[in-house]
Design a protein around this motif. Structure first.
Motif, mmCIF file in Angstrom:
data_model
loop_
_atom_site.group_PDB
_atom_site.id
_atom_site.type_symbol
_atom_site.label_atom_id
_atom_site.label_comp_id
_atom_site.label_asym_id
_atom_site.label_seq_id
_atom_site.Cartn_x
_atom_site.Cartn_y
_atom_site.Cartn_z
ATOM 1 N N PRO A 108 0.808 -1.321 -0.043
ATOM 2 C CA PRO A 108 -0.112 -0.105 -0.197
ATOM 3 C C PRO A 108 0.813 1.239 -0.045
ATOM 4 O O PRO A 108 1.989 1.382 0.036
ATOM 5 C CB PRO A 108 -0.910 -0.150 1.334
ATOM 6 N N GLU A 110 1.086 3.570 2.185
ATOM 7 C CA GLU A 110 1.787 3.638 3.610
ATOM 8 C C GLU A 110 3.125 3.122 3.365
ATOM 9 O O GLU A 110 4.130 3.509 4.145
ATOM 10 C CB GLU A 110 0.769 3.006 4.755
ATOM 11 N N GLN A 111 3.188 1.975 2.830
ATOM 12 C CA GLN A 111 4.436 1.089 2.642
ATOM 13 C C GLN A 111 5.521 2.003 1.858
ATOM 14 O O GLN A 111 6.751 2.031 2.485
ATOM 15 C CB GLN A 111 4.237 -0.265 2.076
ATOM 16 N N GLU A 136 -8.908 11.841 4.685
ATOM 17 C CA GLU A 136 -9.451 10.946 5.453
ATOM 18 C C GLU A 136 -10.170 9.728 4.730
ATOM 19 O O GLU A 136 -10.723 9.983 3.708
ATOM 20 C CB GLU A 136 -10.545 11.680 6.307
ATOM 21 N N PRO A 137 -9.902 8.525 4.976
ATOM 22 C CA PRO A 137 -10.379 7.525 4.166
ATOM 23 C C PRO A 137 -11.924 7.208 4.156
ATOM 24 O O PRO A 137 -12.416 7.563 5.062
ATOM 25 C CB PRO A 137 -9.698 5.984 4.584
ATOM 26 N N VAL A 157 -12.499 0.208 9.862
ATOM 27 C CA VAL A 157 -12.152 -0.358 8.442
ATOM 28 C C VAL A 157 -12.453 0.330 7.294
ATOM 29 O O VAL A 157 -13.599 0.755 7.064
ATOM 30 C CB VAL A 157 -12.694 -1.906 8.339
ATOM 31 N N GLY A 158 -11.405 0.939 6.654
ATOM 32 C CA GLY A 158 -11.581 1.629 5.484
ATOM 33 C C GLY A 158 -11.783 1.067 4.134
ATOM 34 O O GLY A 158 -11.580 -0.202 4.237
ATOM 35 N N ASP A 160 -10.286 1.227 1.633
ATOM 36 C CA ASP A 160 -8.906 0.939 1.164
ATOM 37 C C ASP A 160 -8.085 -0.200 1.837
ATOM 38 O O ASP A 160 -7.231 -0.570 1.504
ATOM 39 C CB ASP A 160 -7.974 2.210 0.958
ATOM 40 N N GLY A 161 -9.024 -0.708 2.998
ATOM 41 C CA GLY A 161 -8.403 -1.840 3.489
ATOM 42 C C GLY A 161 -7.550 -1.607 4.903
ATOM 43 O O GLY A 161 -7.193 -2.206 5.666
ATOM 44 N N SER A 162 -7.429 -0.226 5.221
ATOM 45 C CA SER A 162 -6.632 0.350 6.253
ATOM 46 C C SER A 162 -7.600 -0.305 7.413
ATOM 47 O O SER A 162 -8.938 -0.056 7.481
ATOM 48 C CB SER A 162 -6.379 1.995 6.107
ATOM 49 N N VAL A 163 -6.945 -0.229 8.669
ATOM 50 C CA VAL A 163 -7.521 -0.736 10.098
ATOM 51 C C VAL A 163 -7.009 0.255 10.939
ATOM 52 O O VAL A 163 -5.729 0.139 11.079
ATOM 53 C CB VAL A 163 -7.260 -2.307 10.176
ATOM 54 N N GLU A 164 -7.731 0.584 11.872
ATOM 55 C CA GLU A 164 -7.358 1.347 13.078
ATOM 56 C C GLU A 164 -8.233 1.010 14.300
ATOM 57 O O GLU A 164 -9.320 0.652 13.779
ATOM 58 C CB GLU A 164 -7.473 2.927 12.805
#
Length: 347
Positions: A108, A110-111, A136-137, A157-158, A160-164
């Motif tokens: 992604p 972020e990586q 903001e996703p 869960v966004g 885009d697959g992001s998780v917080e």
């Protein structure tokens, strides 16, 4: 003190000043008249060189840390050198290819941003920083997952697959059915929205009595949203890599300055605000020592460049933070090229 324009210095004075700055940036040590006299480009005696060094010191461009030591550039001197005398060393074809390859790894965005920060640290032998795009996703789901009788985990869960996730304190006696009802209610209103957008919809429904949930679930909804009260679009997200590079041999003689710099880097909000000032720059910006308030005490320099998407819109800032003796001629074009390379990836 304001430095004189470069053209007001004699050719001999400019040459000696340039040698002092370049030798200092290479070694981190004050430069003496004997070392300068040994240079093939300076055909002057040590006594004549000392006279020029004294003149440059009176102009505020050089300073002597000790009476018997050589000279080193002041912040004013470094600014004069960077703005008027520095000859940048553009990245070679091999270096450009290596940078693009490092950033184009799988994974992604972020990586890629984390890889960029590490790359900048490696290139500069200082600390690399990247400010993540302020976006903001769109969200897909929020879950309230019980951990024990007193705590639950609120998971976002966004799309885009992001998780917080955040930890939530539960009211005494909270039933699992209330958590499930709250989860279903919030998720139904999150789909395709940002958290801020969904929160406004939910707040209106609860205030108007149109929220079809019981009191226990309503309380959980409000608590669940409260733990996300900081708007993700306003949170500065800063990736810092390479702080250990600051603890090199040259730094050991000035450990208090290094400690001050590392403490400054921990204040990510302030670092992000400093990088923000480079967002509208047309080219890479250089802050030397006290020119920026944050790093004034540590006497550090910042080289920062905005990076843009394929439409030319600025989405973040990246850069290098380190001692004032950074190799500006090499690092500035490296930062600039890295910014352009990253922009192509996030387009």
């Amino acid at each position: 003190m304001v430095s004189p324009p470069v053209h007001e210095l004699s050719e001999r004075t400019r040459s000696i000043f340039r040698h002092v700055v370049e030798d200092y940036l290479a070694s981190g040590q004050p430069v003496g008249s004997k070392a300068l006299a040994a240079s093939r480009d300076i055909n002057l005696s040590p006594a004549s060189i000392r006279s020029v060094l004294a003149e440059l010191e009176l102009l505020g461009l050089l300073a002597a840390p000790h009476t018997s030591a050589g000279r080193m550039p002041t912040e004013i001197g470094l600014r004069l050198f960077v703005d008027g005398m520095m000859q940048v060393a553009e990245p070679t074809a091999q270096e450009r290819a290596a940078i693009e390859q490092r950033l184009a790894g799988p994974g992604p965005v972020e990586q890629a941003l984390a890889a960029t920060s590490t790359l900048l640290s490696d290139l500069s032998a200082a600390a690399g920083v990247v400010m993540v795009p302020r976006r903001e996703p769109r969200l897909a789901q929020m879950s309230i997952v019980p951990l024990d009788a007193q705590r639950a985990l609120v998971v976002l869960v966004g799309e885009d697959g992001s998780v917080e996730n955040r930890l939530l304190e539960l009211p005494p006696g909270t039933a699992q059915s209330a958590m499930q009802q709250a989860t279903n209610y919030i998720t139904a209103r999150l789909a395709g929205r940002t958290l801020a957008e969904a929160s406004r919809v939910i707040e209106v429904e609860i205030a108007s009595g149109r929220a079809m949930i019981d009191n226990a679930s309503r309380d959980l909804v409000e608590r669940g949203l409260a733990v996300w009260s900081t708007d993700a679009a306003r949170r500065p997200v800063l990736i810092v890599r390479g702080q250990a590079n600051l603890l090199d041999e040259a730094a050991l003689g000035d450990i208090e300055r290094v400690r001050s710099l590392i403490d400054d880097l921990e204040d990510k909000q302030s670092v992000a605000e400093l990088l923000e000032s480079a967002r509208e720059a047309e080219a890479t910006r250089i802050f030397i020592g006290s020119e920026n308030r944050l790093f004034a005490l540590s006497g550090s320099s910042v080289i920062a460049s905005p990076y843009r998407d394929r439409e030319g819109k600025v989405v973040g800032v990246l850069g290098v933070i380190g001692p004032t003796r950074l190799n500006y001629a090499r690092v500035v074009p490296m930062v600039d090229f890295t910014a352009r390379s990253l922009g192509k990836l996030i387009g």
